[in-house]
Scaffold this active site. Structure first.
Site, PDB file in Angstrom:
ATOM      1  N   ASN A 116      -5.452  12.432   0.344  1.00 25.10           N
ATOM      2  CA  ASN A 116      -4.532  11.623   1.164  1.00 25.10           C
ATOM      3  C   ASN A 116      -5.388  10.880   2.195  1.00 25.10           C
ATOM      4  O   ASN A 116      -6.613  11.009   2.226  1.00 25.10           O
ATOM      5  CB  ASN A 116      -3.478  12.518   1.828  1.00 25.10           C
ATOM      6  CG  ASN A 116      -2.358  11.710   2.469  1.00 25.10           C
ATOM      7  OD1 ASN A 116      -1.788  10.820   1.835  1.00 25.10           O
ATOM      8  ND2 ASN A 116      -2.043  11.971   3.717  1.00 25.10           N
ATOM      9  N   LYS A 117      -4.735  10.105   3.012  1.00 33.74           N
ATOM     10  CA  LYS A 117      -5.415   9.247   3.988  1.00 33.74           C
ATOM     11  C   LYS A 117      -6.477  10.004   4.791  1.00 33.74           C
ATOM     12  O   LYS A 117      -6.257  11.135   5.213  1.00 33.74           O
ATOM     13  CB  LYS A 117      -4.342   8.646   4.920  1.00 33.74           C
ATOM     14  CG  LYS A 117      -4.840   7.735   6.011  1.00 33.74           C
ATOM     15  CD  LYS A 117      -5.707   6.593   5.523  1.00 33.74           C
ATOM     16  CE  LYS A 117      -5.081   5.781   4.418  1.00 33.74           C
ATOM     17  NZ  LYS A 117      -6.042   4.887   3.714  1.00 33.74           N
ATOM     18  N   ASP A 141      -1.995  10.894  -2.298  1.00 34.50           N
ATOM     19  CA  ASP A 141      -2.375   9.812  -3.223  1.00 34.50           C
ATOM     20  C   ASP A 141      -2.743  10.352  -4.596  1.00 34.50           C
ATOM     21  O   ASP A 141      -2.662   9.648  -5.593  1.00 34.50           O
ATOM     22  CB  ASP A 141      -3.540   9.006  -2.649  1.00 34.50           C
ATOM     23  CG  ASP A 141      -3.036   8.114  -1.536  1.00 34.50           C
ATOM     24  OD1 ASP A 141      -2.870   8.627  -0.414  1.00 34.50           O
ATOM     25  OD2 ASP A 141      -2.736   6.942  -1.812  1.00 34.50           O
ATOM     26  N   ARG A 169      -6.977  -0.440  -7.075  1.00 32.78           N
ATOM     27  CA  ARG A 169      -7.371   0.564  -6.071  1.00 32.78           C
ATOM     28  C   ARG A 169      -7.648   1.875  -6.810  1.00 32.78           C
ATOM     29  O   ARG A 169      -6.892   2.218  -7.729  1.00 32.78           O
ATOM     30  CB  ARG A 169      -6.277   0.764  -5.003  1.00 32.78           C
ATOM     31  CG  ARG A 169      -6.291  -0.340  -3.943  1.00 32.78           C
ATOM     32  CD  ARG A 169      -5.436   0.000  -2.753  1.00 32.78           C
ATOM     33  NE  ARG A 169      -6.123   0.812  -1.768  1.00 32.78           N
ATOM     34  CZ  ARG A 169      -5.506   1.338  -0.701  1.00 32.78           C
ATOM     35  NH1 ARG A 169      -4.213   1.152  -0.511  1.00 32.78           N
ATOM     36  NH2 ARG A 169      -6.189   2.054   0.172  1.00 32.78           N
ATOM     37  N   ARG A 181       0.863  -1.185   0.000  1.00 33.60           N
ATOM     38  CA  ARG A 181       0.000   0.000   0.000  1.00 33.60           C
ATOM     39  C   ARG A 181       0.894   1.228   0.000  1.00 33.60           C
ATOM     40  O   ARG A 181       2.100   1.145   0.131  1.00 33.60           O
ATOM     41  CB  ARG A 181      -1.036  -0.007   1.140  1.00 33.60           C
ATOM     42  CG  ARG A 181      -0.650  -0.600   2.439  1.00 33.60           C
ATOM     43  CD  ARG A 181       0.382   0.128   3.250  1.00 33.60           C
ATOM     44  NE  ARG A 181       0.139   1.551   3.371  1.00 33.60           N
ATOM     45  CZ  ARG A 181       1.083   2.447   3.612  1.00 33.60           C
ATOM     46  NH1 ARG A 181       2.358   2.069   3.756  1.00 33.60           N
ATOM     47  NH2 ARG A 181       0.815   3.719   3.715  1.00 33.60           N
ATOM     48  N   GLY A 182       0.234   2.394  -0.153  1.00 38.18           N
ATOM     49  CA  GLY A 182       1.003   3.640  -0.297  1.00 38.18           C
ATOM     50  C   GLY A 182       1.130   3.926  -1.785  1.00 38.18           C
ATOM     51  O   GLY A 182       1.530   3.043  -2.560  1.00 38.18           O
ATOM     52  N   ALA A 183       0.786   5.163  -2.188  1.00 37.78           N
ATOM     53  CA  ALA A 183       0.632   5.461  -3.620  1.00 37.78           C
ATOM     54  C   ALA A 183       1.857   5.093  -4.472  1.00 37.78           C
ATOM     55  O   ALA A 183       1.733   4.335  -5.449  1.00 37.78           O
ATOM     56  CB  ALA A 183       0.246   6.930  -3.784  1.00 37.78           C
ATOM     57  N   GLN A 220      -2.052   2.644   9.980  1.00 38.27           N
ATOM     58  CA  GLN A 220      -0.764   2.784   9.266  1.00 38.27           C
ATOM     59  C   GLN A 220       0.270   3.525  10.113  1.00 38.27           C
ATOM     60  O   GLN A 220       1.466   3.240  10.028  1.00 38.27           O
ATOM     61  CB  GLN A 220      -0.967   3.552   7.942  1.00 38.27           C
ATOM     62  CG  GLN A 220      -1.632   2.758   6.839  1.00 38.27           C
ATOM     63  CD  GLN A 220      -3.132   2.951   6.822  1.00 38.27           C
ATOM     64  OE1 GLN A 220      -3.748   3.254   7.847  1.00 38.27           O
ATOM     65  NE2 GLN A 220      -3.750   2.766   5.675  1.00 38.27           N
TER      66      GLN A 220
HETATM   67  O1  MRU Z   1      -4.532   3.240   2.172  1.00 42.45           O
HETATM   68  P1  MRU Z   1      -3.051   3.458   2.066  1.00 42.45           P
HETATM   69  O2  MRU Z   1      -2.282   2.943   3.229  1.00 42.45           O
HETATM   70  O3  MRU Z   1      -2.514   2.972   0.731  1.00 42.45           O
HETATM   71  O4  MRU Z   1      -2.906   5.036   2.076  1.00 42.45           O
HETATM   72  C1  MRU Z   1      -1.630   5.600   1.977  1.00 42.45           C
HETATM   73  C2  MRU Z   1      -1.614   7.060   2.142  1.00 42.45           C
HETATM   74  O5  MRU Z   1      -2.631   7.708   2.270  1.00 42.45           O
HETATM   75  C3  MRU Z   1      -0.279   7.747   2.058  1.00 42.45           C
HETATM   76  O6  MRU Z   1      -0.253   8.899   2.838  1.00 42.45           O
HETATM   77  C4  MRU Z   1      -0.031   8.152   0.591  1.00 42.45           C
HETATM   78  O7  MRU Z   1      -0.164   7.044  -0.252  1.00 42.45           O
HETATM   79  C5  MRU Z   1       1.274   8.770   0.391  1.00 42.45           C
HETATM   80  S1  MRU Z   1       2.542   7.545   0.418  1.00 42.45           S
HETATM   81  C6  MRU Z   1       4.039   8.203   0.114  1.00 42.45           C
END
Ligand code: MRU
Length: 348
Positions: free
Chosen positions: A249-250, A239, A95, A52-54, A198
């Protein structure tokens, strides 16, 4: 000369012709790598948040395209390009919010179009470049963002925008890493980041591994601690960034930004230009992923609420550009983003 902290965490690895992913669902309890051998396995890994994470999702998609190329080329040496398109379309749906997924697929698709003859080495080279460029961008953004901070800043971060969420080193945590080394970051606070945790599980784990002290706070404590003047900066990843500078973002990032502006805490977004989506004029058009209610209602298989209670689980939100003090990219910094500023940055 400042000492560089080597980042020890690798979420996505290409090893012996195989894609290997660190299973982030098991952290911090278990450090377990999983071999990914097929398109279907990769799609499942992305949608179940094994990875996970963009930017990490983007790098994974690039290597997944390599796996799909190998399979389709073995299946049909003359017609593989026609077959792989359906694979890429399926992969793009794994996703919805992080644009790095479709960004990486589009770049791999352009590479596939350029191939003639055996594509396997060329396509692998492209995926490795996407991975290496992401790490280089993060290291550069880390130093740009850290230079921007005043000495001994106290930083609050949200979710995990670290090595685990990227090709390596991290975006927001890249700034924390560089800033900590340079004495610009005195203390790091991490929101737990309900419901998937996270912050508690991943950010705390990777900073701990690098010897950077981190203090965890419940998400709901952020406004109170801002009022107590505990933070100078909120630093987060992204994201998807719309053309006008609105940032997805999250979930919880938006309320942090509102609270930060109210309390005079500065707000920094750190993201590579692969996260900027110029086809989307504003944050209103960014698709927001809604995940299963069970992520809110249960934890590690235990019910947190009486059976029969329902929950809603939007996992991203959009922070309007006017609440952002600075966006840091590998191409440079944009202060107080507004219509036109990202276009100027990309054309630099
Ligand atoms: O649902 P996730 O864990 O994939 O969400 C991740 C985030 O929101 C991060 O802040 C974002 O992807 C930036 S990662 C460098």
């Amino acid at each position: 000369m400042t000492k560089q902290i080597e980042h020890k965490v690798k979420a996505v690895v290409w090893r012996n012709d195989e894609l290997v992913l660190l299973d982030q669902r098991l952290l911090p309890e278990k450090e377990q790598y999983v071999e990914i051998r097929s398109l279907e396995q990769a799609i499942e890994a992305i949608s179940s948040m094994l990875v996970r994470g963009a930017p990490a999702i983007g790098v994974t998609a690039a290597y997944t395209t390599v796996l799909a190329t190998q399979a389709r080329y073995a299946e049909n040496r003359s017609g593989w390009k026609g077959l792989i398109e359906a694979d890429l379309e399926k992969l793009a749906l794994a996703r919805p919010t992080a644009v790095n997924l479709t960004w990486a697929i589009d770049r791999m698709r352009r590479c596939i179009e350029r191939t003639s003859g055996d594509p396997r080495a060329i396509v692998l080279e492209e995926a490795k470049s996407i991975h290496a460029e992401d790490i280089a961008a993060n290291v550069h953004m880390g130093s740009l963002g850290a230079q921007y901070l005043q000495q001994s800043s106290r930083v609050l971060t949200h979710c995990n925008a670290g090595a685990l969420a990227t090709g390596g080193y991290g975006t927001a945590l890249g700034v924390v890493r560089a800033g900590f080394t340079a004495g610009k970051v005195a203390s790091v606070y991490a929101d737990e980041t309900r419901p998937w945790l996270q912050g508690a599980r991943l950010t705390a784990w990777e900073l701990n591994k690098d010897g950077i002290p981190v203090t965890l706070i419940p998400d709901s404590a952020a406004a109170h601690l801002m009022k107590q003047k505990c933070f100078d900066w909120v630093i987060v990843g992204a994201d998807r960034i719309a053309a006008n500078g609105d940032v997805a973002n999250k979930i919880g990032t938006y309320s942090l930004a509102v609270n930060a502006r109210h309390h005079g805490v500065r707000f920094m977004v750190v993201a590579p230009t692969s996260t900027i989506d110029m086809t989307i004029p504003s944050g209103e058009q960014i698709p927001i992923e809604i995940r299963d209610a069970s992520e809110v209602l249960t934890m590690a298989g235990v019910n947190l609420s009486p059976l029969g209670v329902s929950a809603v689980n939007p996992v991203f939100d959009v922070t309007p550009a006017e609440l952002i003090d600075v966006i840091v990219t590998e191409k440079g910094i944009v202060e107080r983003p507004q219509k036109g500023s990202l276009e100027r940055l990309l054309n630099r």
